[in-house]
Design an enzyme around this catalytic site. Structure first.
Site, mmCIF file in Angstrom:
data_model
loop_
_atom_site.group_PDB
_atom_site.id
_atom_site.type_symbol
_atom_site.label_atom_id
_atom_site.label_comp_id
_atom_site.label_asym_id
_atom_site.label_seq_id
_atom_site.Cartn_x
_atom_site.Cartn_y
_atom_site.Cartn_z
ATOM 1 N N ASN A 9 0.828 -1.217 0.000
ATOM 2 C CA ASN A 9 0.000 0.000 0.000
ATOM 3 C C ASN A 9 0.856 1.258 0.000
ATOM 4 O O ASN A 9 1.996 1.249 0.489
ATOM 5 C CB ASN A 9 -0.860 0.073 1.273
ATOM 6 N N ASP A 11 0.907 4.396 2.064
ATOM 7 C CA ASP A 11 0.342 4.929 3.317
ATOM 8 C C ASP A 11 0.414 6.452 3.312
ATOM 9 O O ASP A 11 1.473 7.029 3.031
ATOM 10 C CB ASP A 11 1.152 4.441 4.531
ATOM 11 N N GLY A 39 1.814 -6.810 4.302
ATOM 12 C CA GLY A 39 2.746 -7.715 3.637
ATOM 13 C C GLY A 39 4.069 -7.036 3.347
ATOM 14 O O GLY A 39 5.147 -7.554 3.689
ATOM 15 N N ASN A 185 -2.873 -10.238 17.327
ATOM 16 C CA ASN A 185 -2.866 -9.268 18.427
ATOM 17 C C ASN A 185 -4.138 -9.464 19.273
ATOM 18 O O ASN A 185 -4.865 -10.436 19.079
ATOM 19 C CB ASN A 185 -2.699 -7.841 17.890
ATOM 20 N N ASP A 248 4.632 6.515 17.182
ATOM 21 C CA ASP A 248 3.766 6.016 16.102
ATOM 22 C C ASP A 248 3.839 4.480 16.104
ATOM 23 O O ASP A 248 4.905 3.908 15.855
ATOM 24 C CB ASP A 248 4.276 6.588 14.761
ATOM 25 N N ASP A 254 3.889 -5.385 12.391
ATOM 26 C CA ASP A 254 4.526 -5.982 11.205
ATOM 27 C C ASP A 254 6.018 -6.193 11.437
ATOM 28 O O ASP A 254 6.602 -7.170 10.969
ATOM 29 C CB ASP A 254 4.315 -5.072 9.987
#
Ligand code: RIB
Length: 312
Positions: A9, A11, A39, A185, A248, A254
């Site tokens: 993606n 972001d 990913g 999570n 952040d 990931d």
């Protein structure tokens, strides 16, 4: 080789004091754009943390659009040392994510776009040379039927299979039989087990549910409550979360998953615990920096943190 099947993606991160109220327009304090996608972030974590070995360790399997963004993201992946020969360009817009980062946490909205173009044929082509020495790592930002197919195929090849079931969604029972290690999570654990993992008893019950569904190794990432891990013999341990000045948390999960996939060896509880401890350190560094893939530390940084710890 570690094959990562997953999303790529663009972001867009907006730094805000708080989440806007209904109907409210809020002015952001900062804005940045960069490579994201669960990913891609996990593949970058493997490449960055494994770089000292100086060879291609990780191959991304996914799709981007035939647009300038898609080409830029592929170049960025390559710049980090991720193999992209199994990233296909399709006739849809490249995936994108809007990330609202507050001083406490974040909110993410993902537009899948090209990520949903991945097919079973892509998996067959990508894994045509894979062997039992290789690993397949998946998340759930690409179509579920392709993830299930890839896990089954990897299992039939004797590969190690790791599933990070993010974002949270219900999964068919038979999928779990193709998974060696699951890394959910708190939210994903609740979705998949019906149990909120908030104290030792509920954590143990949730872990047992995953074992009952056929997964041998279970790693729950529980935010401030740290990491809970269990192998097939139900040995159960918890690693504490590091107390760091987080700016952040985007991509920290990931970073954990990629670091684990890199170091996870195929033997014994001791090594399993070490892989989790390494991943825990890497993720704790990532939260002190902004961005997703850019926030991932190098192996030297993680090792320096370990050296500091043992000198204390
Ligand atoms: O896990 C963080 C990632 O989730 C972001 O990079 C965003 O793209 C979404 O996929």
């Amino acid at each position: 080789m570690i094959y990562v099947l997953g999303s790529i993606n663009l972001d867009t991160s907006l730094e805000v004091e708080r989440i806007p109220k209904k109907g409210e327009t809020l002015i952001a304090d900062g804005c940045s754009m960069g490579l994201g996608g669960k990913g891609a972030n996990q593949a970058v974590a493997i490449a960055k943390l494994g770089a000292p070995q100086n060879k291609m360790l990780v191959q991304m399997i996914g799709c981007v659009g035939k647009d300038a963004t898609g080409s830029e993201l592929v170049n960025t992946l390559e710049g980090f040392g991720v193999g992209t020969s199994n990233v296909r360009k399709v006739n849809r817009a490249t995936g994108s994510a809007m990330v609202m980062v507050t001083p406490k946490d974040n909110r993410i909205i993902v537009y899948g776009g090209a990520n949903s173009g991945i097919t079973k044929t892509d998996i067959d082509e990508a894994l045509c040379k894979a062997t039992s020495a290789d690993t397949l790592l998946c998340q759930l930002e690409v179509p579920l039927y392709v993830v299930a197919y890839a896990l089954r195929k990897a299992r039939s090849l004797g590969m190690t299979t790791i599933l990070n079931p993010a974002p949270a969604k219900a999964l068919p029972d038979d999928l779990f039989y193709s998974v060696d290690v699951i890394i959910p999570n708190e939210v994903e654990t609740q979705e998949l087990t019906g149990i909120v993992p908030r104290d030792p008893d509920s954590i143990r019950d949730a872990v047992d549910k995953f074992h009952e569904r056929g997964v041998q190794y279970v790693v729950l990432t529980l935010g401030e409550r740290g990491i809970a891990l269990s192998d097939g013999n139900r040995i159960f341990e918890q690693l504490p979360a590091y107390k760091v000045a987080a700016v952040d948390t985007t991509g920290a999960g990931d970073t954990f998953v990629g670091a684990f996939a890199l170091t996870y060896p195929h033997i014994g509880m001791y090594s399993f615990k070490e892989a989790c401890a390494f991943a825990n350190r890497a993720a704790s560094i990532a939260v002190t920096r902004r961005g997703a893939s850019e926030s991932i530390p190098s192996a030297e940084e993680v090792n320096a943190m370990y050296v500091k710890e043992i000198k204390k």
